[in-house]
Design a protein around this motif. Structure first.
Motif, PDB file in Angstrom:
ATOM      1  N   ASN A 255      -9.044   0.076   7.561  1.00 24.85           N
ATOM      2  CA  ASN A 255      -9.946   1.230   7.614  1.00 24.85           C
ATOM      3  C   ASN A 255     -11.068   1.059   8.636  1.00 24.85           C
ATOM      4  O   ASN A 255     -11.990   1.871   8.681  1.00 24.85           O
ATOM      5  N   HIS A 337      -4.258   7.604   8.727  1.00 20.07           N
ATOM      6  CA  HIS A 337      -5.043   6.834   7.768  1.00 20.07           C
ATOM      7  C   HIS A 337      -6.399   7.496   7.512  1.00 20.07           C
ATOM      8  O   HIS A 337      -6.559   8.241   6.541  1.00 20.07           O
ATOM      9  N   SER A 338      -7.388   7.237   8.376  1.00 21.10           N
ATOM     10  CA  SER A 338      -8.759   7.726   8.165  1.00 21.10           C
ATOM     11  C   SER A 338      -9.397   8.124   9.490  1.00 21.10           C
ATOM     12  O   SER A 338      -9.306   7.375  10.468  1.00 21.10           O
ATOM     13  N   ALA A 359      -4.832  10.990   5.810  1.00 16.98           N
ATOM     14  CA  ALA A 359      -5.022  10.888   4.360  1.00 16.98           C
ATOM     15  C   ALA A 359      -6.476  11.063   3.961  1.00 16.98           C
ATOM     16  O   ALA A 359      -6.778  11.635   2.917  1.00 16.98           O
ATOM     17  N   CYS A 360      -7.404  10.553   4.773  1.00 15.21           N
ATOM     18  CA  CYS A 360      -8.835  10.628   4.461  1.00 15.21           C
ATOM     19  C   CYS A 360      -9.580  11.118   5.703  1.00 15.21           C
ATOM     20  O   CYS A 360      -9.449  10.532   6.777  1.00 15.21           O
ATOM     21  N   THR A 370     -12.632   4.119   2.944  1.00 13.46           N
ATOM     22  CA  THR A 370     -11.269   4.352   2.469  1.00 13.46           C
ATOM     23  C   THR A 370     -10.766   3.088   1.790  1.00 13.46           C
ATOM     24  O   THR A 370     -10.202   2.194   2.412  1.00 13.46           O
ATOM     25  N   ILE A 383      -2.824   1.814   0.668  1.00 18.94           N
ATOM     26  CA  ILE A 383      -3.303   3.100   1.161  1.00 18.94           C
ATOM     27  C   ILE A 383      -2.117   3.796   1.820  1.00 18.94           C
ATOM     28  O   ILE A 383      -1.655   3.388   2.892  1.00 18.94           O
ATOM     29  N   THR A 385      -0.017   6.220   3.928  1.00 25.15           N
ATOM     30  CA  THR A 385      -0.206   7.065   5.099  1.00 25.15           C
ATOM     31  C   THR A 385       0.930   8.080   5.231  1.00 25.15           C
ATOM     32  O   THR A 385       1.070   8.733   6.259  1.00 25.15           O
ATOM     33  N   GLY A 392      -3.167   8.375   0.696  1.00 25.02           N
ATOM     34  CA  GLY A 392      -4.490   7.778   0.596  1.00 25.02           C
ATOM     35  C   GLY A 392      -4.481   6.570  -0.333  1.00 25.02           C
ATOM     36  O   GLY A 392      -3.431   6.031  -0.679  1.00 25.02           O
TER      37      GLY A 392
END
Length: 414
Positions: A255, A337-338, A359-360, A370, A383, A385, A392
């Motif tokens: 993250n 991912h983020s 996801a975030c 995250t 987490i 993806t 997430g």
């Protein structure tokens, strides 16, 4: 423990049947005992970890960081166990209930998935996080860590299994594969008779190998080519603080921010300050032509930089003219991912959150949040993806499934 994979699978399946009927009070008591025993055996865990670190001389620094267990990190794992114990048990929850036209009472209930397998790299905390979440959600777990962490993982799992034994529960609810060969991992990817889902955690290479080769269902996790976009209305100090935190606090994790995208109308004013703050923290910047013209210490970025997850003190910088250009670039190169936007424009914030396909998606906050612990899940099993079946940080609810329970009083279909 055996390394006969068929026996491991059969043992896990049997343990899963027993766990499915375990009451919440027992689960929570055992989870708190897990935490107690980790703390009580801190010296033993650190010693096992030191043996792994002694053999890690050829590993990059980012892997050594993930591998290292300290007293503080062990305390964090124990805290995560206690937080999982304090969470609501999803098993038996009714997602929906209704009566159909035939008078049947239909309920959709949460149930365990069954047997969850994990293939992961040099992250011993995964052994504890995965064990905590699978145990609370009534699933058995089969752990296959990398050779770099075999001593640490074995020590942690043996402590957890001893707690299960003392509490007269099936030790095989938590099993670790001692054979860390690629062949054994490949066999695990094809253990369809016993494994209900396989979750890989590690670098892009590991995840790609599992996704492409496994015949058991896979939840894809982990790879984090995360972006931060600085909008033209961004506050300079906020932007600097967030970017430094997202890149520097722990650069080896998924993250951590890898890319900085900045609006051209803000770049002349903000980029020198941000670049200096990153340089002060040892970050190497690689950028496009426009960013290099603003900050001459920025090195040229190659095409592959935009898709690379560095996991290191390196960050790539791109200057864009519009929010739409930033969104298109991020969606092209992101791993899902983020991503974050730093802005004081409400409309731009909402557009970014709506159109970024990850996801975030954050507004005015670091991507480092995250994380299952930060989200209040106690821990995370990974987490995700991907978009099915979870996305997430995956906590308790994400490692359950549902079944329909139907009650009647003699109905037959006409």
């Amino acid at each position: 423990m055996t390394d006969d994979l068929t026996q491991i699978g059969a043992n896990a399946k049997q343990a899963a049947f027993q766990l499915a009927n375990l009451d919440t009070e027992t689960k929570n008591r055992v989870l708190n005992t897990f935490a107690d025993e980790l703390l009580r055996n801190t010296n033993k865990i650190v010693a096992a970890n030191q043996a792994d670190l002694k053999n890690a001389t050829d590993l990059p620094a980012k892997f050594v960081d993930r591998l290292t267990l300290t007293t503080e990190r062990i305390a964090d794992m124990a805290a995560g166990l206690r937080q999982v114990a304090g969470l609501a048990d999803p098993i038996g929850n009714v997602d929906t209930g209704f009566t159909n036209k035939a008078g049947l009472m239909i309920e959709q209930r949460r149930v365990p998935i069954g047997v969850i397998a994990m293939i992961f790299e040099a992250r011993p905390n995964v052994s504890v996080d995965a064990s905590a979440l699978t145990f609370k959600s009534g699933n058995a777990v089969i752990l296959r860590g990398g050779k770099e962490a075999i001593n640490s993982n074995t020590a942690l799992v043996n402590i957890l299994r001893s707690v299960l034994k003392v509490n007269q529960l099936n030790e095989n609810a938590i099993q670790i594969i001692q054979d860390t060969s690629h062949e054994m991992a490949n066999q695990l990817m094809h253990l369809n008779q016993y494994v209900d889902v396989l979750i890989p955690r590690g670098g892009a290479g590991l995840i790609k190998t599992v996704v492409q080769n496994a015949t058991v269902p896979v939840i894809e996790t982990g790879a984090g080519n995360c972006h931060i976009y600085v909008d033209q209305t961004a506050d300079a100090q906020m932007a600097t603080n967030i970017i430094v935190n997202a890149k520097v606090q722990r650069p080896s994790v998924c993250n951590a921010a890898e890319k900085l995208i900045i609006n051209a109308n803000a770049a002349e004013k903000l980029l020198p300050k941000i670049a200096q703050a990153l340089a002060d923290n040892g970050v190497e910047l690689r950028g496009d032509d426009r960013s290099q013209q603003i900050v001459n210490s920025i090195l040229p970025a190659a095409d592959e930089d935009w898709s690379t997850e560095y996991n290191d003190l390196i960050m790539a910088v791109k200057v864009v003219d519009t929010l739409d250009e930033a969104i298109n670039h991020i969606n092209q190169y992101s791993t899902g991912h983020s991503e974050a936007i730093i802005t004081n424009d409400y409309a731009n914030a909402k557009k970014f959150q709506q159109l970024i396909d990850s996801a975030c998606v954050y507004v005015n906050a670091s991507t480092r949040f995250t994380d299952g612990f930060e989200f209040g899940f106690g821990a995370e099993i990974g987490i995700s993806t991907q978009k099915l079946h979870a996305r997430g940080p995956m906590g308790l609810n994400e490692i359950t499934t549902t079944k329909y329970v139907i009650s009647g009083n003699g109905q037959i279909r006409q």
